[in-house]
Write a protein that holds these residues in place. Sequence first.
Motif, PDB file in Angstrom:
ATOM      1  N   TYR A   1      -9.618   9.185   5.902  1.00 59.90           N
ATOM      2  CA  TYR A   1      -9.107   7.833   5.453  1.00 59.90           C
ATOM      3  C   TYR A   1      -8.835   7.997   3.825  1.00 59.90           C
ATOM      4  CZ  TYR A   1      -9.193   4.491   9.039  1.00 59.90           C
ATOM      5  OH  TYR A   1      -8.390   3.579  10.167  1.00 59.90           O
ATOM      6  N   LEU A   2      -9.609   8.696   3.305  1.00 62.69           N
ATOM      7  CA  LEU A   2      -9.382   8.828   1.798  1.00 62.69           C
ATOM      8  C   LEU A   2      -8.246   9.377   1.358  1.00 62.69           C
ATOM      9  CD1 LEU A   2     -11.025   8.083  -0.870  1.00 62.69           C
ATOM     10  CD2 LEU A   2     -12.094  10.330  -0.825  1.00 62.69           C
ATOM     11  N   THR A   3      -7.876  10.291   1.910  1.00 62.14           N
ATOM     12  CA  THR A   3      -6.445  10.982   1.723  1.00 62.14           C
ATOM     13  C   THR A   3      -5.216  10.538   2.158  1.00 62.14           C
ATOM     14  OG1 THR A   3      -6.891  12.519   3.184  1.00 62.14           O
ATOM     15  CG2 THR A   3      -7.726  13.113   0.821  1.00 62.14           C
ATOM     16  N   VAL A   4      -5.457   9.892   3.653  1.00 62.32           N
ATOM     17  CA  VAL A   4      -4.361   9.457   4.364  1.00 62.32           C
ATOM     18  C   VAL A   4      -4.039   8.000   4.532  1.00 62.32           C
ATOM     19  CG1 VAL A   4      -3.700   9.339   6.842  1.00 62.32           C
ATOM     20  CG2 VAL A   4      -4.713  11.404   6.099  1.00 62.32           C
ATOM     21  N   ARG A   5      -5.094   7.147   4.308  1.00 61.12           N
ATOM     22  CA  ARG A   5      -4.875   5.903   4.521  1.00 61.12           C
ATOM     23  C   ARG A   5      -6.067   5.169   3.507  1.00 61.12           C
ATOM     24  NH1 ARG A   5      -6.832   1.998   9.206  1.00 61.12           N
ATOM     25  NH2 ARG A   5      -5.303   0.145   9.177  1.00 61.12           N
ATOM     26  N   PRO A   6      -5.939   5.340   2.138  1.00 62.16           N
ATOM     27  CA  PRO A   6      -7.000   5.115   1.038  1.00 62.16           C
ATOM     28  C   PRO A   6      -7.194   3.656   1.048  1.00 62.16           C
ATOM     29  CG  PRO A   6      -4.916   5.762  -0.058  1.00 62.16           C
ATOM     30  CD  PRO A   6      -4.892   6.230   1.390  1.00 62.16           C
ATOM     31  N   GLY A   7      -6.050   2.682   1.508  1.00 67.13           N
ATOM     32  CA  GLY A   7      -6.405   1.207   1.193  1.00 67.13           C
ATOM     33  C   GLY A   7      -6.908   0.739   2.314  1.00 67.13           C
TER      34      GLY A   7
ATOM     35  N   LEU B   1      -5.667   2.774  14.078  1.00 64.26           N
ATOM     36  CA  LEU B   1      -6.515   3.467  13.285  1.00 64.26           C
ATOM     37  C   LEU B   1      -5.773   4.408  12.256  1.00 64.26           C
ATOM     38  CD1 LEU B   1      -9.821   3.819  15.507  1.00 64.26           C
ATOM     39  CD2 LEU B   1      -9.230   2.077  13.619  1.00 64.26           C
ATOM     40  N   GLU B   2      -4.689   4.965  12.860  1.00 58.76           N
ATOM     41  CA  GLU B   2      -3.930   6.131  12.210  1.00 58.76           C
ATOM     42  C   GLU B   2      -4.672   7.542  12.313  1.00 58.76           C
ATOM     43  OE1 GLU B   2      -1.184   5.126  12.064  1.00 58.76           O
ATOM     44  OE2 GLU B   2      -0.740   3.211  11.366  1.00 58.76           O
TER      45      GLU B   2
ATOM     46  N   ARG C   1       0.696  -1.289   0.081  1.00 58.58           N
ATOM     47  CA  ARG C   1      -0.052  -0.106   0.009  1.00 58.58           C
ATOM     48  C   ARG C   1       0.783   1.365  -0.147  1.00 58.58           C
ATOM     49  NH1 ARG C   1      -4.903  -1.703   4.177  1.00 58.58           N
ATOM     50  NH2 ARG C   1      -5.236  -3.856   3.413  1.00 58.58           N
ATOM     51  N   ALA C   2       0.460   2.419  -0.179  1.00 57.55           N
ATOM     52  CA  ALA C   2       0.976   3.593  -0.323  1.00 57.55           C
ATOM     53  C   ALA C   2       0.085   4.731   0.338  1.00 57.55           C
ATOM     54  CB  ALA C   2       1.086   4.044  -1.824  1.00 57.55           C
ATOM     55  N   CYS C   3       0.332   4.396   1.784  1.00 58.34           N
ATOM     56  CA  CYS C   3      -0.278   5.433   2.547  1.00 58.34           C
ATOM     57  C   CYS C   3       0.245   6.788   2.571  1.00 58.34           C
ATOM     58  CB  CYS C   3      -0.488   5.017   4.005  1.00 58.34           C
ATOM     59  SG  CYS C   3      -1.591   3.476   4.162  1.00 58.34           S
ATOM     60  N   ALA C   4      -0.435   7.829   2.578  1.00 55.76           N
ATOM     61  CA  ALA C   4       0.122   9.084   2.252  1.00 55.76           C
ATOM     62  C   ALA C   4       1.011   9.644   3.626  1.00 55.76           C
ATOM     63  CB  ALA C   4      -0.942  10.129   2.048  1.00 55.76           C
TER      64      ALA C   4
END
Length: 324
Positions: free
Chosen positions: A197-203, A190-191, A92-95
């Motif tokens: 979530y859509l921008t920070v942890r999208p996966g 949860l981060e 994954r590529a979390c921001a």
Amino acid sequence: MVTILDRTNKTGAETSRPRHPEKAKRPETPVLRKPDWIRVKAPGSPLYKETENVVRANGLVTVCEEAGCPNIGECWTKKHATMMIMGDTCTRACAFCNVKTGLPGALDTHEPENVANAVEKLGLNHVVITSVDRDDLDDGGARHFAEVIRAIRARSPSTTIEVLTPDFLRKPGALEIVVEAKPDVFNHNLETVPSKYLTVRPGARYFHSIRLLQKVKELDPTMFTKSGIMVGLGEERNEVLQLMDDLRTADVDFLTIGQYLQPTRRHHAVARFVTPEEFKSFETIAYTKGFLMVSSSPLTRSSHHAGEDFERLRAARAAKLAVA
């Protein structure tokens, strides 16, 4: 001498290239100047070097290095290192994350024994095992987690084990495999709040993560559960308080809250630096909501002081049961 550990120079310019193509495609964002309360000593003590040598000798990857943790100097000087299993490449590529993204290689069958050997050599009373996301594996790496836990138990039976796992999204049965291996603490972060979530942890999926933590307690009510978030990503205060309620609904025992620090200009921008007073306020509120243990400060990270916190967590549960 004190310094701020990051990957930028004094002008804020990035000093290293993005670590993988996905993040290289992102537009650059401004890097805010860090306030005085986010200061750490530069690593390099003899004990730090000793920990580094053990990690290198066993061919291990640590989240301390891969995620650019600001507490690495303090932790490694105390011979505390968080092992990151299943490679250094995440699917994954979390921001927010500085771990590189790509197609990971095959699992190292010797890794469980190598991790156990390092735990024994470092003489750890408590160890944290985390991993990259392995969406490429049919069980998300759950069996590998279990093998690492069993290897540590065989070599260091008195060491308590904390796992910080991925969400095992769309991997039926994976969670059960890890819980069956009996770690002492099951941590899944949860981060951030759901609106980010859509921008920070999208996966990932916020309520899937909540349900994951809830299910741990259903499978083993005696197992401690833990989760953490970063603040400073643009979340609202009331969103953080609602997140606390969601975690308590899942009967999570331990909450960590720390300041998000932007690894490079290609990562999600820091919206603001949350003050120490605000962190203290979050801690106070979290305790009133029923968490057994709360760690909330600018430099709090999931694995920071994990051993000491585990002892306090056990004591808090014992005290609560004594009153009941």
